[in-house]
Motif scaffolding. Structure first.
Motif, PDB file in Angstrom:
ATOM      1  N   LEU A   1       9.399  -0.646  18.645  1.00  0.00           N
ATOM      2  CA  LEU A   1       9.716  -2.035  18.965  1.00  0.00           C
ATOM      3  C   LEU A   1       9.391  -2.350  20.426  1.00  0.00           C
ATOM      4  O   LEU A   1       8.878  -3.421  20.741  1.00  0.00           O
TER       5      LEU A   1
ATOM      6  N   LEU B   1       7.494  -5.622   9.665  1.00  0.00           N
ATOM      7  CA  LEU B   1       7.895  -4.481  10.487  1.00  0.00           C
ATOM      8  C   LEU B   1       8.266  -3.233   9.703  1.00  0.00           C
ATOM      9  O   LEU B   1       8.260  -2.142  10.264  1.00  0.00           O
TER      10      LEU B   1
ATOM     11  N   THR C   1      13.456  -0.404   8.043  1.00  0.00           N
ATOM     12  CA  THR C   1      14.292   0.175   9.093  1.00  0.00           C
ATOM     13  C   THR C   1      14.044  -0.502  10.431  1.00  0.00           C
ATOM     14  O   THR C   1      14.980  -0.817  11.172  1.00  0.00           O
ATOM     15  N   ARG C   2      12.798  -0.784  10.746  1.00  0.00           N
ATOM     16  CA  ARG C   2      12.470  -1.414  12.028  1.00  0.00           C
ATOM     17  C   ARG C   2      12.984  -2.853  12.071  1.00  0.00           C
ATOM     18  O   ARG C   2      13.479  -3.306  13.104  1.00  0.00           O
TER      19      ARG C   2
ATOM     20  N   GLN D   1      12.559   4.098  16.301  1.00  0.00           N
ATOM     21  CA  GLN D   1      12.444   2.672  15.997  1.00  0.00           C
ATOM     22  C   GLN D   1      12.413   1.858  17.290  1.00  0.00           C
ATOM     23  O   GLN D   1      11.610   0.924  17.430  1.00  0.00           O
TER      24      GLN D   1
END
Length: 115
Positions: A71, A32, A35-36, A67
């Motif tokens: 997601l 990912l 940060t994600r 983010q």
């Protein structure tokens, strides 16, 4: 001989990416981005608003929003409006990926042995 694992489900992917040598954190980061992956983990600690997510991941509000959008588009979280705020929560897919270390690689080996 080249071995290519066949991945039929998120559980298979989680098992492949969370071997003891690799670790869940490294696997999620590789899949990912740092940060994600951190944002997914933060939402996994409990539903939160975008502002709360920003605090949890020590990021700006626009970064947290970006983010969460990615997601959500990936099907890992849901976002529900509550008045002027939105609440982010994990989907079953997001929970499975986040908790992937509970799965074993056996389903991959069984699938790979099929013609």
């Amino acid at each position: 001989m080249l071995f290519v694992p066949v991945i039929h489900s998120v559980a298979d992917a989680a098992a492949l990416l969370t071997t003891p040598e690799y670790g869940l954190d490294k696997a999620l980061t590789a899949l990912l981005g740092r940060t994600r992956a951190h944002a997914l983990d933060a939402i996994g600690r409990g539903p939160c608003t975008t502002g709360q997510l920003a605090e949890r991941i020590s990021a700006s509000l626009p970064t947290a929003s970006e983010q969460a959008t990615v997601l959500r588009q990936a099907g890992l979280i849901t976002t529900t409006r509550h008045g002027s705020a939105v609440m982010h929560a994990l989907t079953p897919l997001g929970r499975t990926l986040l908790n992937g270390h509970h799965f074993r690689a056996a389903p991959i080996a069984a699938a790979a042995s099929q013609p």
